[in-house]
Design a protein around this motif. Structure first.
Motif, short mmCIF file in Angstrom:
data_model
loop_
_atom_site.label_atom_id
_atom_site.label_comp_id
_atom_site.label_asym_id
_atom_site.label_seq_id
_atom_site.Cartn_x
_atom_site.Cartn_y
_atom_site.Cartn_z
N ILE A 84 0.84 -1.20 0.00
CA ILE A 84 0.00 0.00 0.00
C ILE A 84 0.88 1.25 0.00
CG2 ILE A 84 -1.97 -1.11 1.12
CD1 ILE A 84 -1.15 0.15 3.74
N GLU A 85 0.36 2.31 -0.59
CA GLU A 85 1.09 3.57 -0.62
C GLU A 85 1.17 4.15 0.79
OE1 GLU A 85 -0.23 7.72 -2.21
OE2 GLU A 85 0.65 6.60 -3.90
N ASP A 86 2.35 4.61 1.15
CA ASP A 86 2.61 5.19 2.48
C ASP A 86 3.14 6.60 2.26
OD1 ASP A 86 3.51 5.93 4.99
OD2 ASP A 86 4.90 4.26 5.21
N ARG A 87 2.38 7.59 2.69
CA ARG A 87 2.79 8.99 2.53
C ARG A 87 3.19 9.61 3.88
NH1 ARG A 87 1.56 11.93 -2.10
NH2 ARG A 87 0.80 10.61 -3.78
N SER A 88 3.55 8.78 4.83
CA SER A 88 3.95 9.30 6.15
C SER A 88 5.38 9.84 6.10
CB SER A 88 3.84 8.18 7.20
OG SER A 88 4.77 7.15 6.93
N HIS A 89 5.71 10.66 7.07
CA HIS A 89 7.06 11.19 7.25
C HIS A 89 7.55 12.00 6.05
CE1 HIS A 89 7.17 8.78 10.84
NE2 HIS A 89 6.92 7.71 10.13
N GLY A 90 6.64 12.61 5.30
CA GLY A 90 7.02 13.47 4.18
C GLY A 90 7.61 12.74 2.99
N MET A 91 7.35 11.44 2.88
CA MET A 91 7.87 10.64 1.77
C MET A 91 6.73 9.87 1.12
SD MET A 91 11.15 8.82 3.57
CE MET A 91 10.55 8.69 5.26
N ILE A 92 6.99 9.38 -0.07
CA ILE A 92 6.07 8.44 -0.71
C ILE A 92 6.82 7.12 -0.82
CG2 ILE A 92 4.71 7.88 -2.75
CD1 ILE A 92 4.55 10.89 -3.33
N ARG A 93 6.32 6.14 -0.08
CA ARG A 93 6.95 4.81 -0.06
C ARG A 93 5.87 3.76 -0.27
NH1 ARG A 93 9.70 4.79 5.73
NH2 ARG A 93 7.65 5.58 6.26
N THR A 94 6.30 2.51 -0.37
CA THR A 94 5.36 1.40 -0.47
C THR A 94 5.49 0.55 0.78
OG1 THR A 94 5.56 1.40 -2.88
CG2 THR A 94 4.62 -0.57 -1.85
N GLU A 95 4.44 0.55 1.56
CA GLU A 95 4.41 -0.23 2.80
C GLU A 95 4.10 -1.69 2.48
OE1 GLU A 95 2.12 -0.39 7.13
OE2 GLU A 95 1.36 0.94 5.56
N VAL A 96 4.70 -2.60 3.24
CA VAL A 96 4.45 -4.03 3.11
C VAL A 96 3.68 -4.47 4.34
CG1 VAL A 96 5.47 -6.32 2.83
CG2 VAL A 96 6.64 -4.32 1.87
N ARG A 97 2.53 -5.10 4.10
CA ARG A 97 1.70 -5.62 5.19
C ARG A 97 1.42 -7.10 4.97
NH1 ARG A 97 -1.24 -2.65 8.71
NH2 ARG A 97 -0.77 -0.45 8.71
N CYS A 98 1.18 -7.81 6.04
CA CYS A 98 0.77 -9.20 5.96
C CYS A 98 -0.64 -9.25 5.39
CB CYS A 98 0.81 -9.85 7.35
SG CYS A 98 0.19 -11.55 7.37
N ALA A 99 -0.84 -10.03 4.34
CA ALA A 99 -2.16 -10.12 3.71
C ALA A 99 -3.17 -10.83 4.61
CB ALA A 99 -2.06 -10.82 2.37
N LYS A 100 -2.69 -11.68 5.51
CA LYS A 100 -3.60 -12.45 6.36
C LYS A 100 -4.12 -11.65 7.55
CE LYS A 100 -3.86 -16.72 9.05
NZ LYS A 100 -3.11 -17.89 9.53
N CYS A 101 -3.24 -10.91 8.24
CA CYS A 101 -3.67 -10.22 9.47
C CYS A 101 -3.51 -8.70 9.40
CB CYS A 101 -2.93 -10.77 10.68
SG CYS A 101 -1.17 -10.36 10.76
N ASP A 102 -3.02 -8.19 8.28
CA ASP A 102 -2.86 -6.75 8.05
C ASP A 102 -1.83 -6.09 8.97
OD1 ASP A 102 -3.54 -4.55 6.38
OD2 ASP A 102 -4.74 -3.69 8.00
#
Length: 136
Positions: A84-102
């Motif tokens: 998912i797109e992560d726009r925290s901390h003044g950056m645009i990054r791609t966050e990785v999450r567990c698909a099973k438990c988020d």
């Protein structure tokens, strides 16, 4: 279908996880660089989500990136992680999450020039995983 052994409320997560695990997995925190249990581990096996046990990465995809966290060039199965797109901390990054438990695992970075099959670096918090050593 949900797994009856996986917590469903934040209260259950707090009771199941340590405060440090909760801070990373449920609140999106980051463990300090070069301090995680699996940063330099070369043990063969499967890295599973510490929160729910889903298989995330294997030692075959792990490489030494020098970033201070365990790095993988791909997940064991793309369906086991959610990006998912992560726009925290003044950056645009791609966050990785567990698909099973988020649960939050870390971030993936692309195009850094690593000599890996994908030129991707899944920068994952050690505290978000449990290594299941291979049995030979």
């Amino acid at each position: 279908m949900s797994d009856p052994t996986t917590p469903t409320s934040e209260q259950d997560w707090r009771a199941t996880l340590s405060p440090a695990e909760y801070a990373v997995l449920r609140e999106g925190g980051t463990e300090p660089a070069f301090r995680g249990e699996y940063t330099d581990t070369e043990t063969e096996g499967v890295y599973a989500c510490r929160a729910c046990g889903a298989e995330l990465f294997t030692s075959r995809e792990k490489f030494h990136s020098g970033c201070g966290w365990p790095a993988f060039f791909a997940p064991a199965d793309a369906d086991n992680v959610r990006l998912i797109e992560d726009r925290s901390h003044g950056m645009i990054r791609t966050e990785v999450r567990c698909a099973k438990c988020d649960s939050h695992l870390g971030h993936v970075f692309r195009g850094e020039g690593f000599s890996t099959p994908t030129d991707e670096r899944y920068c994952i918090n050690s505290i978000s995983m449990t290594l299941r050593p291979a049995t030979n």
